[in-house]
Design a protein around this motif. Structure first.
Motif, short mmCIF file in Angstrom:
data_model
loop_
_atom_site.label_atom_id
_atom_site.label_comp_id
_atom_site.label_asym_id
_atom_site.label_seq_id
_atom_site.Cartn_x
_atom_site.Cartn_y
_atom_site.Cartn_z
N GLU A 179 0.87 -1.19 0.00
CA GLU A 179 0.00 0.00 0.00
C GLU A 179 0.90 1.23 0.00
N THR A 198 0.44 4.37 1.96
CA THR A 198 0.47 5.31 3.09
C THR A 198 1.80 5.26 3.85
N ARG A 243 0.10 -7.58 -3.09
CA ARG A 243 -0.36 -8.37 -1.94
C ARG A 243 -0.59 -9.79 -2.41
N GLU A 293 -2.68 -12.15 -2.18
CA GLU A 293 -4.04 -12.56 -1.84
C GLU A 293 -4.48 -13.62 -2.84
N GLY A 352 -11.52 -8.52 -9.49
CA GLY A 352 -11.38 -7.34 -8.63
C GLY A 352 -10.33 -7.48 -7.54
N TYR A 381 -6.31 -8.78 -7.08
CA TYR A 381 -5.11 -9.21 -7.79
C TYR A 381 -3.92 -9.15 -6.86
N GLN A 408 -3.17 1.54 -7.29
CA GLN A 408 -3.94 2.48 -6.47
C GLN A 408 -3.63 3.92 -6.88
N GLU A 413 -2.86 11.60 0.55
CA GLU A 413 -2.52 11.72 1.98
C GLU A 413 -2.37 13.20 2.32
N ARG A 447 -11.63 -1.52 9.09
CA ARG A 447 -10.48 -1.46 8.19
C ARG A 447 -9.42 -2.51 8.58
N TYR A 469 -3.33 1.47 11.48
CA TYR A 469 -2.94 2.85 11.81
C TYR A 469 -4.09 3.84 11.96
N TYR A 470 -5.33 3.41 11.75
CA TYR A 470 -6.42 4.39 11.75
C TYR A 470 -6.86 4.84 13.14
N THR A 483 -15.29 -2.92 -2.54
CA THR A 483 -14.78 -1.64 -2.04
C THR A 483 -13.92 -0.99 -3.12
N GLY A 503 -6.24 10.19 4.74
CA GLY A 503 -6.10 9.89 3.32
C GLY A 503 -6.99 8.75 2.88
N PHE A 504 -6.84 8.39 1.64
CA PHE A 504 -7.59 7.25 1.11
C PHE A 504 -6.85 6.72 -0.11
N GLY A 557 -8.85 1.69 -5.84
CA GLY A 557 -8.28 0.62 -6.65
C GLY A 557 -8.60 0.87 -8.12
P1 HAM Z 1 -6.95 -0.62 1.43
O1 HAM Z 1 -8.35 -0.67 1.88
O2 HAM Z 1 -6.08 -1.75 1.82
O3 HAM Z 1 -6.35 0.74 1.99
O4 HAM Z 1 -6.88 -0.46 -0.15
C1 HAM Z 1 -7.51 0.62 -0.79
C2 HAM Z 1 -8.18 0.15 -2.07
O5 HAM Z 1 -7.26 -0.53 -2.91
C3 HAM Z 1 -9.30 -0.87 -1.87
O6 HAM Z 1 -10.50 -0.24 -1.51
C4 HAM Z 1 -9.39 -1.50 -3.24
O7 HAM Z 1 -10.13 -0.67 -4.11
C5 HAM Z 1 -7.95 -1.52 -3.67
N1 HAM Z 1 -7.34 -2.84 -3.42
C6 HAM Z 1 -6.85 -3.30 -2.25
N2 HAM Z 1 -6.38 -4.56 -2.41
C7 HAM Z 1 -6.60 -4.91 -3.70
C8 HAM Z 1 -6.33 -6.07 -4.48
N3 HAM Z 1 -5.72 -7.14 -3.97
N4 HAM Z 1 -6.70 -6.06 -5.79
C9 HAM Z 1 -7.29 -4.97 -6.33
N5 HAM Z 1 -7.56 -3.85 -5.65
C10 HAM Z 1 -7.22 -3.80 -4.34
C11 HAM Z 1 -5.06 1.16 1.79
O8 HAM Z 1 -4.29 0.65 1.05
C12 HAM Z 1 -4.74 2.43 2.55
N6 HAM Z 1 -3.33 2.75 2.30
C13 HAM Z 1 -5.65 3.55 2.11
C14 HAM Z 1 -5.35 4.84 2.85
C15 HAM Z 1 -4.62 5.87 2.38
N7 HAM Z 1 -5.72 5.13 4.08
C16 HAM Z 1 -5.26 6.32 4.40
N8 HAM Z 1 -4.56 6.77 3.37
#
Ligand code: HAM
Length: 429
Positions: free
Chosen positions: A83, A85, A114, A116, A121, A123, A128, A132, A260, A264-265, A282, A305-306, A309
């Motif tokens: 990710e 952040t 990751r 997973e 949807g 991968y 992303q 922030e 979540r 860290y939130y 999501t 932040g946010f 995907g």
């Molecule tokens: P997260 O919820 O882990 O948050 O990921 C954010 C978005 O990335 C998800 O809502 C989704 O759309 C996309 N995503 C996550 N994993 C996958 C995957 N394996 N395949 C496809 N899309 C994926 C974060 O990453 C935090 N860093 C967000 C954040 C920023 N919070 C504060 N600042």
């Protein structure tokens, strides 16, 4: 026979027919963020493993099970970023960007990794776009982040298909009190919890709240509610955010189970979810992380932040058929030249037209070919017009301009007037 080489499972090529939609989405988002005053930052894809352990949390699914971690030639443990952040906080601290309370409004784009289980949807390499913000601690900025994503959904034509879920996790002290109450309650009904939740109860009890198991969900109905444990500061902050969203006319639902998957939130957390993509619903998620910078060795600095995907948003655009017509067409004009002398003239002519119309998408036929084969290629390119340059046209310094999509008759235009003529009949992308 040797096994043919393939891409790694869950890591996809984006093929030429798909890239226009990606670029459309990326340019929409980057222009929007520019307009709201956010600046782009670019971080490396690989960081020290320790960074993610310390920020995301040791007992999260990401750190426990999903990271691509390896030892490099120096013996350092490195990880492909799961990710953005953590790396953004690291970069901001390393370069002193938040020193003296400086506000930073940043965004980034790029691949994340990751391990997973891949499915629609989801991968192993995904992309992303993240935002922030540092050193703004009021609910106004939380609201701005939500408002700008709401505007984006509107611009992309997917607003009706996404819903906003909100929650507040409170300060870390409030969360600790809530966690204790939750553990006490869940422990009293331990036998009714599924195996995974029993494990989580010990390692990361708040994560029990987002279980998919129906029996555990039934137990959770009577569980203590986070909102009853919120500290005054977080409560006021949350009320402030809700009031702003109400004023802006943005619908939301409070989801007390939204916790979540990253540790860290604090205070605000939110997710934009859709029912159009199956299980991976999501499309954008984030929240506040006021303690993270300090936890990483910096001075107390608020953060929020946010990240969205990109693959999921692309799937949304495709599913809802919100693909703008202009991106389906990649070529405006296709120039066909017949014979060596005409080919030479075609090159010079096309460069002249490009000088005059820098946005024109002009493709020049390569590889010669008969009249029929060049026309076939012109048609297949999707161009609106074919330009025809043969010996006769060359002698008279003209070109034939033939509409390919049924917009009238073929015309003969002088070289000198060609750019002007094309400008009047093509809306350039
Ligand atoms: P997260 O919820 O882990 O948050 O990921 C954010 C978005 O990335 C998800 O809502 C989704 O759309 C996309 N995503 C996550 N994993 C996958 C995957 N394996 N395949 C496809 N899309 C994926 C974060 O990453 C935090 N860093 C967000 C954040 C920023 N919070 C504060 N600042």
């Amino acid at each position: 026979m040797s096994k043919s080489l393939q891409a790694i499972r869950g890591m996809n090529d984006t093929l030429p027919e798909q890239t226009p939609l990606w670029r459309y989405l990326e340019s929409k988002v980057s222009r929007l963020l520019d307009n709201y005053g956010y600046k782009q930052i670019r971080m490396p894809i690989v960081e020290f493993t320790e960074l993610f352990k310390r920020s995301i949390g040791e007992v999260t699914d990401i750190v426990e099970k999903e990271m691509y971690t390896f030892e490099d030639r120096n013996g350092d443990s490195l990880t492909l970023r799961p990710e953005g952040t953590a790396a953004c906080v690291r970069a901001v601290l390393e370069h002193g960007l938040t020193g003296g309370g400086q506000v930073q409004k940043l965004w980034y784009i790029g691949p994340m990794f990751r391990h997973e289980r891949p499915q629609k949807g989801r991968y192993r390499q995904f992309h992303q776009i993240g935002v922030e913000v540092f050193n703004l601690d009021g609910p106004d900025i939380d609201a701005e982040l939500i408002v700008l994503t709401w505007r984006l959904w509107g611009e992309l034509g997917i607003r009706d298909a996404v819903k906003l879920e909100l929650n507040s996790l409170g300060t870390s002290e409030a969360r600790a009190r809530y966690r204790a109450a939750l553990v006490e309650y869940l422990s009293s009904r331990l036998g009714e919890l599924d195996e995974d939740s029993q494990r989580r109860l010990k390692s990361n009890p708040l994560r029990v709240l987002d279980t998919k198991n129906a029996d555990t969900q039934a137990v959770l109905v009577d569980a203590p509610k986070m909102v009853d444990y919120l500290d005054e500061e977080s409560r006021v902050h949350f009320e402030g955010l809700k009031a702003r969203l109400d004023t802006a006319g943005i619908p939301y639902t409070i989801n007390p189970k939204l916790v979540r998957g990253l540790d860290y939130y604090s205070k605000t957390v939110f997710e934009w979810v859709t029912d159009k993509l199956g299980a991976q619903g999501t499309v954008c998620a984030g929240g506040r992380y006021d303690g993270l910078v300090e936890q990483m060795g910096g001075k107390p600095t608020s953060g929020v932040g946010f990240a969205m995907g990109i693959e999921r948003l692309i799937l949304m655009l495709e599913t809802l058929e919100q693909i703008p017509e202009e991106i389906a067409r990649q070529v405006d004009v296709y120039l066909c030249a017949f014979g060596e002398a005409a080919e030479l003239a075609a090159l010079a002519l096309s460069e002249r037209v490009r000088d005059q119309l820098p946005n024109l998408r002009l493709q020049i036929n390569a590889g010669a070919g008969s009249f029929k084969s060049q026309f076939k290629k012109a048609d297949k390119s999707g161009a609106l017009y074919a330009l025809i340059l043969g010996d006769d046209e060359l002698a008279q310094q003209v070109v034939g301009v033939k509409p390919l999509r049924g917009q009238g008759e073929q015309q003969t235009i002088a070289w000198d007037a060609l750019a002007e003529h094309l400008a009047t009949c093509i809306v350039q992308g």
